[in-house]
Scaffold this motif. Structure first.
Motif, PDB file in Angstrom:
ATOM      1  N   LEU A  94       0.846  -1.197   0.000  1.00 16.96           N
ATOM      2  CA  LEU A  94       0.000   0.000   0.000  1.00 16.96           C
ATOM      3  C   LEU A  94       0.876   1.239   0.000  1.00 16.96           C
ATOM      4  O   LEU A  94       1.837   1.332   0.759  1.00 16.96           O
ATOM      5  CB  LEU A  94      -0.920  -0.011   1.221  1.00 16.96           C
ATOM      6  CG  LEU A  94      -1.872   1.170   1.418  1.00 16.96           C
ATOM      7  CD1 LEU A  94      -3.181   0.686   2.036  1.00 16.96           C
ATOM      8  CD2 LEU A  94      -1.261   2.261   2.311  1.00 16.96           C
ATOM      9  N   ARG A 144      -0.278  -8.026  -4.314  1.00 12.66           N
ATOM     10  CA  ARG A 144      -1.128  -7.065  -5.008  1.00 12.66           C
ATOM     11  C   ARG A 144      -0.927  -5.702  -4.358  1.00 12.66           C
ATOM     12  O   ARG A 144      -0.432  -5.615  -3.228  1.00 12.66           O
ATOM     13  CB  ARG A 144      -2.612  -7.474  -4.978  1.00 12.66           C
ATOM     14  CG  ARG A 144      -3.298  -7.372  -3.631  1.00 12.66           C
ATOM     15  CD  ARG A 144      -4.746  -7.825  -3.739  1.00 12.66           C
ATOM     16  NE  ARG A 144      -5.454  -7.745  -2.463  1.00 12.66           N
ATOM     17  CZ  ARG A 144      -6.154  -6.681  -2.069  1.00 12.66           C
ATOM     18  NH1 ARG A 144      -6.240  -5.612  -2.855  1.00 12.66           N
ATOM     19  NH2 ARG A 144      -6.764  -6.677  -0.900  1.00 12.66           N
ATOM     20  N   VAL A 178      -2.355  -1.541  -3.669  1.00 20.12           N
ATOM     21  CA  VAL A 178      -3.475  -0.607  -3.596  1.00 20.12           C
ATOM     22  C   VAL A 178      -2.931   0.778  -3.289  1.00 20.12           C
ATOM     23  O   VAL A 178      -1.933   0.934  -2.587  1.00 20.12           O
ATOM     24  CB  VAL A 178      -4.506  -1.019  -2.527  1.00 20.12           C
ATOM     25  CG1 VAL A 178      -5.140  -2.354  -2.858  1.00 20.12           C
ATOM     26  CG2 VAL A 178      -3.874  -1.064  -1.145  1.00 20.12           C
TER      27      VAL A 178
END
Length: 264
Positions: A66, A87, A89
């Motif tokens: 993040l 992943r 964000v």
């Protein structure tokens, strides 16, 4: 979060080299990261630590990186492109919009020094950590005024620079020592604090360290020049500080404090 005052053309390289110079894997393992965990790298920057975390948790785990910077996230996605368990964000660490109780382990390095109200960031990291999970914050403790011999005018200058950064952008280079108290107030248990070197330079600093400091000084010019009375005065201070770093007869060091705790 305050505007990122360290942004410059060379900042990605500086962040990557700084991360490579630290024993990050050891810090992660020592604070509880393990295979199979769901982990969060809060303030992942260009993604080097995210990649190390992904390697530790393995294919049975997962890591979310993040960051608030779209540039840093693009760099992180590229660096971690082969790691399916990662992943990314884009969000502020104080308002991640991630699900509550989602992570076994949450790591944040060199982020809290930029938060004017660090308790807000800690509250959000706690919210997304599952009960029994661990929250870990690693950050600096000091402006770079430790060593010997250390000319008093340079010590006063680096402290003046730290004060200017705090006044202009809320940067707190002593946030590391404050995290234990904040962890206690937030209700974490099993709190431990690890003291580790950010750097130890016995003799002349190497090229990476010199470039690291030169990049910092350049990025901070707009904030620092008024505090020193002029840009020329600040640049002269930076030149003399760099000369001290390159002096083979001096010791220079800085401290990293890593605070970990368990969510009740």
């Amino acid at each position: 979060m305050s505007a990122y005052v360290m942004e410059s053309e060379g900042e990605t390289r500086r962040l990557l080299e700084q991360a490579r110079a630290l024993p990050v894997r050891g810090h992660l393992l020592n604070t509880g990261l393990a295979p199979g965990m769901a982990a969060l790298d809060a303030g992942c920057g260009p993604g080097l630590i995210t990649a190390v975390m992904a390697d530790v948790v393995g294919p049975g785990g997962s890591v979310v990186g993040l960051d608030s910077s779209d540039k840093r996230l693009a760099e992180a996605r590229s660096l971690c492109s082969g790691l399916k368990q990662c992943r990314f964000v884009q969000a502020d660490v104080r308002k991640t919009e991630l699900p509550a109780n989602a992570f076994d382990y949450v790591w944040s390095q060199f982020v809290f020094e930029y938060l004017p109200a660090p308790e807000e960031g800690l509250a959000e990291l706690l919210r997304v950590t599952r009960p029994g999970g661990r929250v870990v914050v690693a950050d600096v403790d000091g402006p770079g005024d430790l060593g010997w011999p250390f000319p008093e005018e340079l010590r006063e200058g680096i402290q003046k620079l730290a004060a200017a950064a705090k006044a202009a952008a809320g940067v707190d280079v002593q946030v590391g020592r404050k995290m234990f108290h904040l962890f206690r107030r937030a209700g974490l248990s099993q709190i431990r604090v690890h003291l580790a070197p950010l750097y130890v330079v016995a003799g002349a600093a190497d090229a990476r360290q010199m470039e690291d400091w030169a990049t910092r000084f350049k990025a901070l010019e707009p904030i620092a020049a008024p505090a020193f009375g002029s840009l020329a005065a600040y640049q002269e201070f930076a030149r003399r500080y760099l000369a001290m770093l390159g002096d083979p007869d001096t010791l220079k060091y800085s401290v990293l404090l890593i605070t970990e705790g368990q969510k009740q």
